[in-house]
Write a protein that holds these residues in place. Structure first.
Motif, PDB file in Angstrom:
ATOM      1  N   ILE A 129       1.130   7.334  23.721  1.00 47.51           N
ATOM      2  CA  ILE A 129       0.372   7.708  24.809  1.00 47.51           C
ATOM      3  C   ILE A 129      -0.258   6.369  25.269  1.00 47.51           C
ATOM      4  CG2 ILE A 129      -1.841   8.657  25.840  1.00 47.51           C
ATOM      5  CD1 ILE A 129      -1.097  11.111  23.996  1.00 47.51           C
ATOM      6  N   GLY A 130      -0.748   5.519  24.155  1.00 45.67           N
ATOM      7  CA  GLY A 130      -1.506   4.191  24.530  1.00 45.67           C
ATOM      8  C   GLY A 130      -0.323   3.294  24.939  1.00 45.67           C
ATOM      9  N   VAL A 131       0.920   3.205  24.495  1.00 42.77           N
ATOM     10  CA  VAL A 131       1.781   2.509  24.809  1.00 42.77           C
ATOM     11  C   VAL A 131       2.222   2.489  26.213  1.00 42.77           C
ATOM     12  CG1 VAL A 131       4.169   1.609  24.461  1.00 42.77           C
ATOM     13  CG2 VAL A 131       2.487   1.560  22.715  1.00 42.77           C
ATOM     14  N   THR A 132       2.362   3.955  26.564  1.00 48.94           N
ATOM     15  CA  THR A 132       2.686   4.228  28.077  1.00 48.94           C
ATOM     16  C   THR A 132       1.620   3.961  28.777  1.00 48.94           C
ATOM     17  OG1 THR A 132       3.774   6.358  27.275  1.00 48.94           O
ATOM     18  CG2 THR A 132       3.083   6.381  29.462  1.00 48.94           C
ATOM     19  N   PHE A 133       0.452   4.021  28.667  1.00 50.71           N
ATOM     20  CA  PHE A 133      -0.775   3.486  29.454  1.00 50.71           C
ATOM     21  C   PHE A 133      -0.840   1.923  29.698  1.00 50.71           C
ATOM     22  CE2 PHE A 133      -2.926   7.745  28.852  1.00 50.71           C
ATOM     23  CZ  PHE A 133      -2.903   7.848  30.358  1.00 50.71           C
ATOM     24  N   LEU A 134      -0.339   1.190  28.408  1.00 49.17           N
ATOM     25  CA  LEU A 134      -0.259  -0.287  28.621  1.00 49.17           C
ATOM     26  C   LEU A 134       0.814  -0.666  29.513  1.00 49.17           C
ATOM     27  CD1 LEU A 134      -1.028  -1.486  24.832  1.00 49.17           C
ATOM     28  CD2 LEU A 134      -2.084  -1.938  26.980  1.00 49.17           C
ATOM     29  N   LEU A 135       2.111  -0.256  29.228  1.00 51.02           N
ATOM     30  CA  LEU A 135       3.316  -0.372  29.729  1.00 51.02           C
ATOM     31  C   LEU A 135       2.977  -0.012  31.476  1.00 51.02           C
ATOM     32  CD1 LEU A 135       5.926   0.626  27.608  1.00 51.02           C
ATOM     33  CD2 LEU A 135       4.974  -1.911  28.046  1.00 51.02           C
ATOM     34  N   PHE A 136       2.190   0.869  31.833  1.00 52.26           N
ATOM     35  CA  PHE A 136       1.999   1.321  33.372  1.00 52.26           C
ATOM     36  C   PHE A 136       1.001   0.531  33.761  1.00 52.26           C
ATOM     37  CE2 PHE A 136      -0.674   3.441  36.423  1.00 52.26           C
ATOM     38  CZ  PHE A 136       0.219   3.812  37.248  1.00 52.26           C
ATOM     39  N   ALA A 137      -0.017  -0.121  33.062  1.00 54.16           N
ATOM     40  CA  ALA A 137      -0.785  -1.197  33.681  1.00 54.16           C
ATOM     41  C   ALA A 137      -0.004  -2.449  33.633  1.00 54.16           C
ATOM     42  CB  ALA A 137      -1.902  -1.305  32.645  1.00 54.16           C
ATOM     43  N   LEU A 138       0.972  -2.782  32.973  1.00 52.07           N
ATOM     44  CA  LEU A 138       1.642  -4.097  33.036  1.00 52.07           C
ATOM     45  C   LEU A 138       2.553  -3.849  34.198  1.00 52.07           C
ATOM     46  CD1 LEU A 138       2.522  -6.599  31.687  1.00 52.07           C
ATOM     47  CD2 LEU A 138       4.155  -5.363  30.349  1.00 52.07           C
ATOM     48  N   GLY A 139       3.214  -2.537  34.479  1.00 55.37           N
ATOM     49  CA  GLY A 139       3.865  -2.488  35.550  1.00 55.37           C
ATOM     50  C   GLY A 139       3.101  -2.697  36.957  1.00 55.37           C
ATOM     51  N   LEU A 140       1.840  -2.441  36.782  1.00 56.83           N
ATOM     52  CA  LEU A 140       1.203  -2.541  38.138  1.00 56.83           C
ATOM     53  C   LEU A 140       1.136  -3.933  38.480  1.00 56.83           C
ATOM     54  CD1 LEU A 140      -1.972   0.055  37.646  1.00 56.83           C
ATOM     55  CD2 LEU A 140       0.212   0.237  39.306  1.00 56.83           C
ATOM     56  N   SER A 143       9.268  -9.851  22.405  1.00 52.30           N
ATOM     57  CA  SER A 143       7.892 -10.576  22.492  1.00 52.30           C
ATOM     58  C   SER A 143       6.830  -9.288  22.552  1.00 52.30           C
ATOM     59  CB  SER A 143       7.780 -11.307  23.617  1.00 52.30           C
ATOM     60  OG  SER A 143       7.863 -10.589  24.825  1.00 52.30           O
ATOM     61  N   SER A 144       5.532  -9.786  22.492  1.00 53.88           N
ATOM     62  CA  SER A 144       4.337  -8.684  22.217  1.00 53.88           C
ATOM     63  C   SER A 144       3.627  -9.024  23.571  1.00 53.88           C
ATOM     64  CB  SER A 144       3.508  -9.074  21.298  1.00 53.88           C
ATOM     65  OG  SER A 144       4.086  -8.855  20.148  1.00 53.88           O
ATOM     66  N   THR A 145       4.639  -8.736  24.828  1.00 57.66           N
ATOM     67  CA  THR A 145       4.037  -8.954  26.104  1.00 57.66           C
ATOM     68  C   THR A 145       2.616  -8.278  26.314  1.00 57.66           C
ATOM     69  OG1 THR A 145       6.392  -9.040  26.886  1.00 57.66           O
ATOM     70  CG2 THR A 145       4.703  -8.737  28.564  1.00 57.66           C
ATOM     71  N   THR A 146       2.482  -7.077  26.031  1.00 55.31           N
ATOM     72  CA  THR A 146       1.174  -6.573  26.307  1.00 55.31           C
ATOM     73  C   THR A 146       0.000  -7.211  25.597  1.00 55.31           C
ATOM     74  OG1 THR A 146       1.524  -4.913  24.625  1.00 55.31           O
ATOM     75  CG2 THR A 146       2.149  -4.259  26.984  1.00 55.31           C
ATOM     76  N   ILE A 147       0.219  -7.742  24.286  1.00 54.96           N
ATOM     77  CA  ILE A 147      -1.027  -8.427  23.584  1.00 54.96           C
ATOM     78  C   ILE A 147      -1.273  -9.737  24.168  1.00 54.96           C
ATOM     79  CG2 ILE A 147      -1.456  -9.406  21.449  1.00 54.96           C
ATOM     80  CD1 ILE A 147       0.226  -7.269  20.032  1.00 54.96           C
ATOM     81  N   ILE A 148      -0.261 -10.579  24.763  1.00 59.48           N
ATOM     82  CA  ILE A 148      -0.422 -11.709  25.216  1.00 59.48           C
ATOM     83  C   ILE A 148      -1.318 -11.841  26.671  1.00 59.48           C
ATOM     84  CG2 ILE A 148       0.763 -13.712  26.241  1.00 59.48           C
ATOM     85  CD1 ILE A 148       2.933 -13.413  23.994  1.00 59.48           C
ATOM     86  N   ILE A 149      -0.556 -10.712  27.431  1.00 54.50           N
ATOM     87  CA  ILE A 149      -1.409 -10.241  28.786  1.00 54.50           C
ATOM     88  C   ILE A 149      -2.658 -10.233  28.287  1.00 54.50           C
ATOM     89  CG2 ILE A 149      -1.374  -8.955  30.779  1.00 54.50           C
ATOM     90  CD1 ILE A 149       0.887 -10.856  30.806  1.00 54.50           C
TER      91      ILE A 149
END
Length: 174
Positions: free
Chosen positions: A65-76, A129-135
């Protein structure tokens, strides 16, 4: 009143520990991502003398669930126009990073005597890479320099190429 399901109890424990760790790491002026990793260690079932999650399956559920939300926020925040405007620089950087990490992973695994397919998979995993962590770190540190867009574009392209690479590798290994 009926007893709360373990899934909700585990969520409450995770959120309370993450909240406390957030306050501590903000006070210490440390990255929150590091604090969240520490919080994960604290609530893990393998940590003695602390409360831990009841069911390991709940960890996977909340992680998904957390990864889904992170990727959604990244997609925005993702904009194809921005990446196209940057030209070939993020593409060249992403392909170079993937190539060198793939070669390094294959070299290290080969030094350990792993078979060829395992070497390729290790190289592929290192290339991701760890895109979400870097962002999150850029956002947390409020870094809005010109190079952050280039880094973001490179990471997105690297992830896209990495996904295709993992699909191809899993197909080849099957």
């Amino acid at each position: 009143m009926a007893e709360l399901p373990n899934l909700i109890k585990d969520l409450a424990l995770i959120l309370v520990v993450a909240g406390v760790v957030t306050l501590v790491f903000k006070r210490l002026k440390q990255p929150l991502v590091l604090g969240y990793i520490v919080a994960g260690f604290v609530v893990s079932p393998h940590m003695p003398y602390t409360m831990s999650v009841v069911d390991k399956g709940d960890i996977h559920t909340w992680a998904d669930i957390g990864v889904t939300f992170l990727l959604f926020a990244l997609g925005l925040e993702f904009s194809v126009k921005k990446i196209l405007k940057m030209g070939m620089a993020p593409v060249i950087a992403a392909v170079s990073i993937i190539f060198f990490m793939l070669m390094m992973g294959m070299g290290v695994a080969g030094a350990f005597g792993w078979d060829r397919m395992d070497c390729i998979f290790l190289g592929g995993m290192l290339a991701m890479s760890s895109t979400t962590i870097i962002i999150k770190v850029f956002d947390e540190l409020k870094i809005k320099e010109k190079y952050t867009e280039l880094v973001f574009g490179t990471l997105v392209i690297q992830d896209i190429v990495g996904i295709f690479m993992m699909v191809i590798l899993s197909t080849i290994s099957a």
